[in-house]
Enzyme design. Structure first.
Site, mmCIF file in Angstrom:
data_model
loop_
_atom_site.group_PDB
_atom_site.id
_atom_site.type_symbol
_atom_site.label_atom_id
_atom_site.label_comp_id
_atom_site.label_asym_id
_atom_site.label_seq_id
_atom_site.Cartn_x
_atom_site.Cartn_y
_atom_site.Cartn_z
ATOM 1 N N HIS A 355 30.828 42.240 36.681
ATOM 2 C CA HIS A 355 32.163 41.713 36.991
ATOM 3 C C HIS A 355 33.306 42.678 36.719
ATOM 4 O O HIS A 355 34.471 42.298 36.851
ATOM 5 C CB HIS A 355 32.451 40.441 36.200
ATOM 6 C CG HIS A 355 31.591 39.288 36.579
ATOM 7 N ND1 HIS A 355 31.958 38.365 37.531
ATOM 8 C CD2 HIS A 355 30.371 38.913 36.144
ATOM 9 C CE1 HIS A 355 31.002 37.455 37.647
ATOM 10 N NE2 HIS A 355 30.022 37.770 36.818
ATOM 11 N N LYS A 543 47.779 34.860 35.774
ATOM 12 C CA LYS A 543 46.465 35.435 35.479
ATOM 13 C C LYS A 543 46.551 36.044 34.086
ATOM 14 O O LYS A 543 47.638 36.040 33.493
ATOM 15 C CB LYS A 543 46.089 36.512 36.503
ATOM 16 C CG LYS A 543 47.196 37.545 36.750
ATOM 17 C CD LYS A 543 46.835 38.555 37.828
ATOM 18 C CE LYS A 543 46.992 38.057 39.230
ATOM 19 N NZ LYS A 543 45.765 37.747 39.921
ATOM 20 N N ARG A 544 45.415 36.548 33.557
ATOM 21 C CA ARG A 544 45.494 37.229 32.268
ATOM 22 C C ARG A 544 46.542 38.342 32.338
ATOM 23 O O ARG A 544 46.742 38.962 33.396
ATOM 24 C CB ARG A 544 44.128 37.849 31.909
ATOM 25 C CG ARG A 544 43.103 36.835 31.495
ATOM 26 C CD ARG A 544 43.518 36.079 30.255
ATOM 27 N NE ARG A 544 43.515 36.903 29.077
ATOM 28 C CZ ARG A 544 42.538 36.962 28.186
ATOM 29 N NH1 ARG A 544 41.444 36.243 28.353
ATOM 30 N NH2 ARG A 544 42.629 37.726 27.111
ATOM 31 N N LYS A 549 46.520 44.668 35.813
ATOM 32 C CA LYS A 549 46.991 43.621 36.735
ATOM 33 C C LYS A 549 48.473 43.806 37.086
ATOM 34 O O LYS A 549 48.998 43.158 37.974
ATOM 35 C CB LYS A 549 46.738 42.237 36.141
ATOM 36 C CG LYS A 549 45.236 41.935 35.991
ATOM 37 C CD LYS A 549 44.980 40.540 35.472
ATOM 38 C CE LYS A 549 43.537 40.265 35.116
ATOM 39 N NZ LYS A 549 42.708 39.861 36.272
ATOM 40 N N THR A 651 39.984 35.803 41.871
ATOM 41 C CA THR A 651 39.632 34.526 42.493
ATOM 42 C C THR A 651 40.869 33.661 42.686
ATOM 43 O O THR A 651 40.882 32.799 43.568
ATOM 44 C CB THR A 651 38.572 33.759 41.663
ATOM 45 O OG1 THR A 651 38.903 33.885 40.285
ATOM 46 C CG2 THR A 651 37.192 34.302 41.911
ATOM 47 N N LYS A 655 42.392 30.933 45.723
ATOM 48 C CA LYS A 655 42.952 29.598 45.483
ATOM 49 C C LYS A 655 44.330 29.474 46.135
ATOM 50 O O LYS A 655 44.646 28.457 46.767
ATOM 51 C CB LYS A 655 43.054 29.329 43.974
ATOM 52 C CG LYS A 655 41.691 29.264 43.297
ATOM 53 C CD LYS A 655 41.764 29.352 41.776
ATOM 54 C CE LYS A 655 40.377 29.639 41.214
ATOM 55 N NZ LYS A 655 40.384 30.141 39.846
HETATM 56 C C1 26W Z 1 32.957 42.506 26.344
HETATM 57 C C2 26W Z 1 34.259 41.889 26.627
HETATM 58 C C3 26W Z 1 34.411 41.390 28.021
HETATM 59 C C4 26W Z 1 34.767 40.076 28.216
HETATM 60 C C5 26W Z 1 34.894 39.602 29.503
HETATM 61 C C6 26W Z 1 34.175 42.217 29.084
HETATM 62 C C7 26W Z 1 34.306 41.744 30.346
HETATM 63 C C8 26W Z 1 34.658 40.436 30.566
HETATM 64 C C9 26W Z 1 34.750 39.901 31.967
HETATM 65 C C10 26W Z 1 33.834 40.664 32.858
HETATM 66 C C11 26W Z 1 36.123 39.915 32.485
HETATM 67 C C12 26W Z 1 36.287 39.101 33.749
HETATM 68 O O1 26W Z 1 36.547 37.923 33.680
HETATM 69 N N1 26W Z 1 36.169 39.744 34.912
HETATM 70 C C13 26W Z 1 36.629 39.120 36.131
HETATM 71 O O2 26W Z 1 35.560 38.461 36.782
HETATM 72 C C14 26W Z 1 36.021 37.736 37.909
HETATM 73 C C15 26W Z 1 34.869 36.959 38.470
HETATM 74 O O3 26W Z 1 33.951 37.810 39.060
HETATM 75 C C16 26W Z 1 36.638 38.668 38.928
HETATM 76 O O4 26W Z 1 37.171 37.917 39.968
HETATM 77 C C17 26W Z 1 37.755 39.501 38.292
HETATM 78 O O5 26W Z 1 38.220 40.467 39.197
HETATM 79 C C18 26W Z 1 37.232 40.177 37.032
HETATM 80 O O6 26W Z 1 38.286 40.830 36.355
#
Ligand code: 26W
Length: 810
Positions: A355, A543-544, A549, A651, A655
């Site tokens: 992701h 968003k975050r 971003k 995503t 929406k």
């Molecule tokens: C290890 C810490 C950590 C925590 C969360 C690393 C990475 C994450 C996630 C991968 C972050 C995340 O939410 N990524 C998002 O995933 C969405 C669903 O696929 C995508 O639409 C977003 O672009 C992406 O940033």
């Protein structure tokens, strides 16, 4: 579900008396909510039982979606809708003088996720159930979800999210289905009758207790399961016996340390911190999940040698990667299979989604920590690594750099992404560009070694929650124009395209949007005390909060517009309301500073009578799923302005589109696919291309200082960060200033500034023509069907988990 209003009403009254021992009139809304939730759960229980019986009988393949995060939001309204009970429930409650919406609002959001990845997991559960696929979630029942955000003096303050305070009507604790997870200790190796046997000894046992929540499909009599694990001590006896011997406090300390495993969700999004507690969380739920899957499989007569024909495990990012060595451990040590057979079964079962390509998000555990906590698992990972590296040596003789880049264990660390790729049969990215970057850049070497494993599955969102539920006005219009087939077949939304050229429909779209904006405006007034003009453009970035971003880019252009308006209050622009919401990771200083900046700009602009008829800035606190459901249907303009290459998919872009907002975007993540769908004229694209960004990263050549020196508007707004205009404390926004200048603007904000400002002028001129604007909105809605997560899940099923899943449901 077939039920009439009177039966429902009677059942509700009885339920209320049952659980509260009183009359409805004497109670409060929370009690009324509890009774309703409990009644609905009873209804669902029958479905649930039926579904499980059917799965056991048909023996169809079961899909398990393993994820550290499930961001479900509220369940009452969606469950009622999926059961087909929403109208009779509304009417029955109305007869009792209860407004269903008032009860819905009392439900705490189930916020067990950070953002996109967790919400995607929730949309996938909804789609799997609605498509009749036997797909279940497996994760952690965090006692505290994602923190609650308060804005105090313009700053983010984090409060704990005690979401279980009022209980949770949807879950069922299944103590009898608990599993024991073993941490630490040593591995005893024995030769028993010529077979080498590994036993973990002196370990610390932790009891994993499952809490099951039903996931109801849309009007199809399916209820799948989300199983979340909670950590408890294996036995309580110790507490009592040690009471008198002064060990009581120690026992309590021990209990707390065990329970801490499922205490709290880590709030770091896209940032990896090598905390041992997180590694414990990962092994905890993965081990419990796999043990329970195999226990269930065997209890129903399954032969372990055919496990891969009956089960798929999907890992949501690398967080559950320990599923691979854990499955190997069980097959080898507990089931007695040989390595090759266990490996074949394991890799057939597991598939992995990546992701993010942000380097700082890559999980890499220090060997010592890993080995100490999971001694047997470490041995297995070592063996996987040795076998893999020996294949590499054969293929890439002498190419040490390449081999060490691909190795699972290297530089004193265990690399989870490499383990995930080696130990699964499928690796997918979440949008076309993202998958290409994985293949050609991030995981280049692994891709050339395993070209067939890599594939793309562009993300999606459940149109049931994000359209039917959150935008009833628009849903109505769609049903009245194109019929309701899009509910089951979301790509039928394309039939709406021809209507978008109709003036009457355009007016109707405008009216629906206006209503949604009025509702949001009321909320803004209630929460922030700001009056916003509902005929202004609602320009939304939610968003975050993160450097990549680029909420900073949004801020800088507002600051620029503010400068231009103060110089010329008659500047001909359509009024705009800039709406922000989002949480920053508690330890991410720059992101928190951005929140302060947004609030400082809001303070300045909203209180300046010279401009505040034309622009307003709003930061809504505590962004979560429920707030998103209110904001998104009210947006005119969707801000998707990440630095190209950095947003894997996004995503919320989907929406917004589905709710008739127009997107202003960089060609990043799924924005590219949205743009391809609607065509250039129906989206506002600006900024650097992926090729340009990658070239800067590889070859350098970017200087933000140069831009600052040459571009007057940019110089002015950057200087405004530290000249006292937005804060008496001139140092307050120093970190943003430094980031953009001294540290050479890592996310190319200044580079994209001009094209962003220019593109916003186009937005302005088109918005002035209401008919044209609504035509474009309509085209966006019509083309949004492919972004339903039903399409995504069908692709996962046919391409990764097993095509029979879909054919069965056709
Ligand atoms: C290890 C810490 C950590 C925590 C969360 C690393 C990475 C994450 C996630 C991968 C972050 C995340 O939410 N990524 C998002 O995933 C969405 C669903 O696929 C995508 O639409 C977003 O672009 C992406 O940033």
């Amino acid at each position: 579900m077939a039920l009439d209003k009177n039966t429902f009403k009677k059942a509700y009254e009885n339920k209320y008396k049952d659980i509260h021992g009183d009359e409805i009139e004497n109670g409060n809304n929370l009690q009324r909510y509890e009774a309703l939730g409990s009644l609905i759960r009873d209804y669902v229980s029958w479905l649930w039982l039926d579904t499980n019986k059917r799965y056991n009988k048909t023996g169809e393949k079961q899909i398990y979606y393993f994820s550290m995060e499930f961001l479900l939001g509220r369940l009452l309204g969606d469950t009622l809708m999926n059961l087909g009970l929403i109208d009779i429930c509304k009417e029955a409650l109305a007869e009792l003088n209860i407004d269903l919406r008032d009860l819905e609002e009392l439900e705490e959001d189930q916020g067990l996720g950070n953002g996109g990845l967790g919400r995607l997991a929730a949309c996938f559960l909804d789609s799997m159930a609605s498509l009749g696929i036997a797909g279940h979630g497996c994760g952690i029942r965090y006692k505290y979800g994602f923190f609650e955000q308060k804005i105090i003096d313009g700053k983010q303050v984090e409060l704990s999210d005690n979401w279980l305070r009022q209980g949770n009507v949807w879950e069922r604790r299944k103590i009898e289905k608990s599993e024991v997870v073993k941490f630490g200790g040593e591995v005893k190796v024995e030769n028993i009758d010529g077979r080498i046997v590994f036993t973990q000894i002196n370990y610390e046992p932790v009891l994993a207790v499952p809490y099951d929540t039903p996931i109801v499909g849309y009007e199809n009599n399916v209820a799948n399961t989300l199983r979340l694990w909670s950590a408890e001590t294996v036995s309580n006896e110790f507490d009592y016996s040690s009471f008198s011997s002064g060990e009581y406090l120690k026992a309590i300390e021990y209990k707390n340390s065990v329970e801490s495993i499922s205490q709290v969700l880590y709030p770091e999004d896209s940032f990896y911190e090598g905390k041992i507690l997180r590694l414990k969380q990962q092994y905890f739920f993965v081990s419990a999940g796999i043990q329970s899957i195999i226990r269930h499989y065997k209890a129903h007569g399954g032969n372990i040698k055919f496990l891969d024909e009956k089960i798929s495990i999907h890992i949501n990012d690398t967080h559950p990667t320990l599923a691979i060595p854990e499955l190997m451990r069980i097959l080898l040590d507990e089931e007695g299979l040989g390595w090759e057979e266990a490996w074949r079964i394991t890799t057939n079962i597991v598939s992995y989604t990546n992701h993010t390509i942000l380097a700082e998000a890559l999980e890499k555990w220090p060997i010592d920590m890993f080995k100490g906590l999971l001694p047997r698992i470490y041995m297995i990972v070592e063996e996987i690594n040795e076998r893999f590296c020996s294949d590499l040596w054969n293929k890439y003789i002498g190419q040490w750099e390449k081999i060490s880049d691909m190795a699972i264990i290297a530089d004193g660390q265990v690399r989870m992404a490499n383990l995930a790729v080696v130990g699964s049969h499928s690796v997918n990215g979440v949008a076309k560009l993202h998958t290409e970057i994985l293949k050609k850049e991030e995981m280049k070497n692994l891709y050339y070694f395993y070209p067939n494993k890599f594939n793309n599955k562009t993300n999606g969102i459940t149109h049931r929650r994000w359209l039917l539920r959150s935008n009833p006005g628009l849903t109505n219009l769609l049903c009245n124009t194109i019929g309701d087939s899009f509910i089951k077949h979301p790509t039928d939304l394309i039939n709406f395209e021809k209507f978008t050229y109709d003036k009457g429909v355009q007016e109707e779209l405008e009216r629906i949007k206006k209503k949604n904006k009025e509702r949001l405006a009321e909320k803004i007034y209630k929460k922030n005390g700001i009056i916003v003009d509902t005929s202004s453009i609602f320009d939304v970035q939610v968003k975050r909060i993160h450097g990549y971003k680029r909420q900073t880019l949004n801020c800088l252009r507002i600051m620029d517009l503010y400068n231009k308006l103060t110089n010329n209050p008659n500047l001909d622009i359509h009024p705009r309301t800039f709406i922000f919401a989002g949480k920053a990771a508690p330890g991410y200083y720059l992101a928190k500073n951005i929140i302060e900046l947004i609030n400082a700009i809001a303070d300045k602009v909203n209180n300046d009578p010279l401009v505040n008829k034309k622009i307003k800035v709003v930061f809504l606190e505590n962004y979560n799923v429920s707030l998103a459901e209110e904001i998104i249907p009210a947006a005119d303009l969707s801000e998707q302005i990440s630095t190209t290459t950095k947003e894997a998919s996004g995503t919320s872009n989907m929406k917004f589109m589905m709710n008739g907002a127009i997107t202003i975007a960089t060609l990043d993540g799924a924005n590219i696919e949205i743009s391809d769908e609607v065509g250039n004229n129906n989206i506002f694209i600006f900024g650097l291309t992926a090729r340009q960004v990658l070239s800067y990263i590889e070859n350098g050549g970017y200087s933000s200082q140069d831009i600052y020196n040459k571009n007057e508007s940019i110089k002015n707004v950057i200087d405004d960060l530290i000249n006292g205009k937005y804060s008496k404390d001139r140092e307050k926004f120093r970190s943003i200033y430094d980031h953009l200048t001294i540290f050479n603007d890592e996310f190319y904000v200044l580079k994209d500034f001009d094209s962003y400002v220019e593109t916003n002028k186009k937005v302005d001129s088109i918005f002035k023509d209401m008919y044209k604007w609504q035509e474009i909105c309509g085209i966006n809605i019509a083309h949004s069907g492919v972004f339903s997560s039903d399409r995504t899940i069908q692709q996962y099923a046919t391409g990764i988990w097993g095509p029979e899943l879909i054919y069965k449901n056709l």
